[in-house]
Design a protein around this motif. Structure first.
Motif, PDB file in Angstrom:
ATOM      1  N   TRP A  12      58.707 -11.001 -14.320  1.00 21.77           N
ATOM      2  CA  TRP A  12      60.037 -10.491 -13.971  1.00 21.77           C
ATOM      3  C   TRP A  12      60.045  -9.000 -14.199  1.00 21.77           C
ATOM      4  CZ3 TRP A  12      63.965  -9.347 -17.967  1.00 21.77           C
ATOM      5  CH2 TRP A  12      63.484  -9.499 -19.271  1.00 21.77           C
ATOM      6  N   GLN A  13      61.178  -8.356 -13.958  1.00 19.49           N
ATOM      7  CA  GLN A  13      61.283  -6.896 -14.036  1.00 19.49           C
ATOM      8  C   GLN A  13      62.644  -6.493 -14.593  1.00 19.49           C
ATOM      9  OE1 GLN A  13      61.131  -6.339  -9.667  1.00 19.49           O
ATOM     10  NE2 GLN A  13      59.180  -5.329 -10.040  1.00 19.49           N
ATOM     11  N   THR A  14      62.749  -5.226 -14.955  1.00 21.27           N
ATOM     12  CA  THR A  14      64.065  -4.695 -15.334  1.00 21.27           C
ATOM     13  C   THR A  14      65.072  -5.042 -14.236  1.00 21.27           C
ATOM     14  OG1 THR A  14      62.896  -2.843 -16.350  1.00 21.27           O
ATOM     15  CG2 THR A  14      65.274  -2.596 -16.072  1.00 21.27           C
ATOM     16  N   GLU A  15      64.620  -4.905 -13.004  1.00 24.58           N
ATOM     17  CA  GLU A  15      65.503  -5.112 -11.857  1.00 24.58           C
ATOM     18  C   GLU A  15      65.932  -6.571 -11.699  1.00 24.58           C
ATOM     19  OE1 GLU A  15      62.603  -3.547 -11.912  1.00 24.58           O
ATOM     20  OE2 GLU A  15      62.643  -1.708 -10.711  1.00 24.58           O
ATOM     21  N   THR A  16      65.057  -7.499 -12.031  1.00 23.86           N
ATOM     22  CA  THR A  16      65.419  -8.911 -11.824  1.00 23.86           C
ATOM     23  C   THR A  16      66.296  -9.422 -12.955  1.00 23.86           C
ATOM     24  OG1 THR A  16      63.515  -9.910 -12.929  1.00 23.86           O
ATOM     25  CG2 THR A  16      63.229  -9.340 -10.597  1.00 23.86           C
ATOM     26  N   GLY A  21      48.988  -7.011 -10.060  1.00 18.13           N
ATOM     27  CA  GLY A  21      49.225  -5.603 -10.385  1.00 18.13           C
ATOM     28  C   GLY A  21      50.012  -4.896  -9.301  1.00 18.13           C
ATOM     29  N   ARG A  22      50.262  -3.609  -9.531  1.00 17.50           N
ATOM     30  CA  ARG A  22      51.086  -2.821  -8.610  1.00 17.50           C
ATOM     31  C   ARG A  22      50.342  -2.604  -7.302  1.00 17.50           C
ATOM     32  NH1 ARG A  22      55.267  -1.354 -12.243  1.00 17.50           N
ATOM     33  NH2 ARG A  22      54.367  -1.895 -14.254  1.00 17.50           N
ATOM     34  N   VAL A  23      51.055  -2.645  -6.206  1.00 18.17           N
ATOM     35  CA  VAL A  23      50.379  -2.387  -4.937  1.00 18.17           C
ATOM     36  C   VAL A  23      49.830  -0.958  -4.891  1.00 18.17           C
ATOM     37  CG1 VAL A  23      51.470  -4.156  -3.542  1.00 18.17           C
ATOM     38  CG2 VAL A  23      52.571  -1.945  -3.781  1.00 18.17           C
TER      39      VAL A  23
END
Ligand code: ATP
Ligand code: MG
Length: 657
Positions: free
Chosen positions: A419-423, A521-523
């Motif tokens: 998950w993320q800060t955004e989710t 990982g990050r794109v």
């Protein structure tokens, strides 16, 4: 799916994993999560989330579950009213659980404090009264710049109680970072303390605030908790916590706010670029925080002792220390300090002391424990542990196995939570008692959540394929925007698949043949070697699967023949460090990668390092390593935990090449 000739954003699928760990019958029989919830949620998503929202106390019931007509700005539980702090505190006291411990707080120097729900109610009420006396009301912003002290939790909940937004700024950030965040949110009050204990020493904290607030016109008051009795400068706006909060009445009646009333702003970790002020609101956020905490950790309030080792300065601390656990009436440990103060067994000593049953940490911490050696946890009684969690980065399969064996006694389910800060809350994770877990994979979207791995056109890549992770349907705890910048919100998350209405998270992922999701990982970090798109995560995991390697970071550096060449930075395990640095050992490591995932992934160069550049939340910052590998000046290091790490690495590279 791969298009060898044209540009492609699919990823090559390299590592395979065949180990699985089904739940025991005993665990499954008692688990909070049930396998039918996936189907129920799929058949009626909104009904499913309404059922979860029903577990909270609402002052006014909602009229509509979801209003997505203003997409990408969602409204959940429209027309509903609730007070978040009432849900996290008062309702447990009203239900007769006032004597239950809410927080076992453990200070770094060894002091401790036990706070029951009844006491938490009094403390939060006093703090709310104090903030109100300083002129804080609904919609105002309060910056909280505190280490892991109980007052940090009181302050967050006091804001929620008043309908004010908190913006917690991690206590390791500089005066400049704090200033920027205070000004972006135009905070009226800053809450801080004199100093904080880190690695056995008292370090000043208020001095940073003094410097920051010289250029923050919005700040009217600075409220200062006394923690270390460090001498502090005193300014006109400053007030001691004990002078302002302690004399207040411990009674406070919370007001109910709209379900979409803003709850907090939190800036992202800044792993890839400049941090964004992520805005979260009340009803949907709390619903998903509580639901995910209850099912992903199988929380049994009243018997479990839960411990999340994150800092409250990160979203994990918000959702899985403050809002989720407290909404569920959990008993939890909060620890002030570092894992090696005063010794490398501190976490296990705490697990033993409080009988911790559910433990949630980050891969960076697990790899550090691996580096320190399995003999350390072996000295403690960890038999109470029954669920282990991981968050923040992909967890390498070998680190996962190490965690299960050495911390979980070879029996606990591990939940790898993406998950993320955004989710706002967990989105992809196994459910203990339901899912047969797989080392290294976050596996499946939770019930009520929809995620896909797609190619550049938004087409699902299907089993065995790799590409971009998207969330294709709104979810209750989704961000409601970037503070003060609606355009950036749309551009950052919604523009890539604008026609399809997908949220693009910035992470690469793949499906294995069972359809389980693996985060890659990050794109931005994906490497392109001779036309193959290779994820850094897979090569790092192959390196970590070698017995001498504790941690690895891999980047693609420009290469005249292959486009990019793989450059790896490795930290060796404690007892391996002496023998394993030589040329023969490095060749063996390169061969090991080639053997694990194929010659295409064989690193061009491997560097042994003592430390890796990490954000203050412990994530590897590969873009800085790429700068080193390509002999460039190292870029913005302001979110780096320790900027001297980059100097050491650059010097090491120059010496060896
Ligand atoms: P910024 O967005 O400013 O670069 P950040 O993405 O590091 O910072 P966070 O919101 O704290 O800020 O972190 C979310 C990111 O962490 C995810 O997008 C993902 O890259 C990574 N992540 C979190 N949990 C997992 C996990 N279980 N597996 C793989 N990656 C994870
Ligand atoms: Mg991010």
């Amino acid at each position: 799916m791969s298009q060898p000739d044209g540009p492609s954003n699919t990823l090559d699928n390299l590592l395979t994993e065949s180990r699985t760990f089904p739940p025991t019958a005993e665990f499954a029989a008692a688990a909070n999560a049930t396998s039918d919830s996936y189907d129920r949620a799929a058949a009626d998503r909104e009904g499913f989330w309404a059922e979860q929202a029903d577990q909270l106390d609402w002052a006014r019931k909602w009229d509509q579950v979801l209003d997505w007509s203003g997409a990408p700005f969602a409204k959940w539980f429209v027309g509903g009213e609730l007070n978040v702090a009432h849900n996290c505190v008062d309702r447990h006291v009203e239900a007769g659980n006032g004597d239950r411990v809410a927080i076992h707080w453990e200070g770094e120097p060894g002091d401790s404090r036990t706070i029951t729900y009844a006491e938490l109610q009094r403390e939060v009420s006093r703090t709310a009264n104090a903030l109100a006396s300083l002129g804080v009301g609904a919609g105002d912003r309060v910056a909280i710049y505190l280490p892991m002290l109980p007052e940090a939790v009181f302050s967050m909940l006091a804001c929620a109680r008043l309908g004010a937004l908190h913006s917690v700024v991690f206590g390791g950030f500089s005066a400049e970072a704090l200033r920027a965040r205070i000004n972006d949110a135009e905070a009226k009050v800053v809450i801080t303390c004199d100093g904080q204990y880190r690695r056995g020493k008292a370090a000043p904290l208020k001095a940073n605030v003094d410097e920051a607030v010289q250029h923050t016109p919005s700040v009217e008051h600075v409220l200062v908790v006394k923690r270390t009795a460090t001498e502090v400068a005193w300014n006109e706006r400053d007030k001691w916590w004990h002078d302002v909060v302690e004399p207040q009445s411990d009674q406070h009646t919370p007001e109910a706010f709209d379900s979409e009333h803003p709850l907090f702003i939190l800036y992202t970790s800044g792993t890839t670029g400049s941090p964004k002020g992520i805005l979260h609101t009340s009803g949907g956020y709390l619903t998903q925080a509580a639901y995910t905490h209850r099912t992903v950790f199988d929380l049994k309030p009243g018997s479990d002792v839960y411990w999340c080792t994150a800092d409250i300065g990160w979203v994990t601390g918000h959702t899985y220390i403050v809002y989720g656990p407290l909404a569920n009436g959990a008993t939890q440990v909060i620890y002030e300090g570092t894992p090696n103060s005063p010794h490398e067994g501190r976490h296990w000593e705490i697990v033993q002391k409080y009988g911790v049953t559910l433990y949630y940490t980050a891969p960076t911490t697990i790899r550090t424990f691996m580096k320190w050696g399995a003999e350390i946890p072996a000295q403690y009684d960890l038999s109470t542990l029954r669920v282990l969690g991981s968050v923040g980065e992909p967890i390498n399969p070998e680190a996962w196995m190490w965690y299960r064996e050495n911390i979980g006694g070879g029996k606990t389910p591990i939940v790898d939570t993406w998950w993320q800060t955004e989710t706002g809350a967990i989105m992809i994770s196994p459910l203990p008692g339901v899912t047969a877990t797989k080392p290294g994979s976050a596996q499946v979207p939770l019930p009520g959540i929809s995620a896909k791995v797609v190619d550049e056109t938004g087409e699902d890549v299907g089993p065995g394929g790799g590409g971009l992770l998207v969330l294709d349907k709104p979810w209750p705890s989704m961000l409601r925007g970037i503070w003060g910048d609606d355009q950036r919100f749309k551009d950052t998350y919604w523009s890539k698949f604008a026609d399809l209405g997908y949220y693009f998270a910035g992470d690469g992922a793949k499906y294995d043949d069972d359809g389980d999701i693996w985060l890659l990982g990050r794109v931005d970090d994906v490497m392109n070697v001779s036309g193959h798109r290779i994820s850094t995560t897979e090569v790092e995991s192959a390196l970590v699967s070698h017995p001498t390697v504790a941690e690895a970071a891999v980047v693609g550096a420009s290469d005249p023949t292959t486009g990019q060449g793989i450059v790896a930075f490795v930290i060796l395990r404690g007892n391996a460090a002496d023998e394993a640095g030589g040329d023969a050992a490095l060749k063996a490591l390169r061969d090991h990668v080639s053997h694990e995932i194929g010659p295409i992934a064989k690193p061009r160069q491997i560097m042994v390092v003592q430390e890796l550049p990490k954000t203050r939340s412990g994530k590897i910052m590969r873009r800085l390593l790429r700068d080193v590998a390509e002999n460039r000046e190292v870029g913005d290091v302001s979110t780096l935990a320790d900027s001297s790490v980059m100097d050491l690495i650059s010097k090491g590279i120059r010496k060896s090449s």
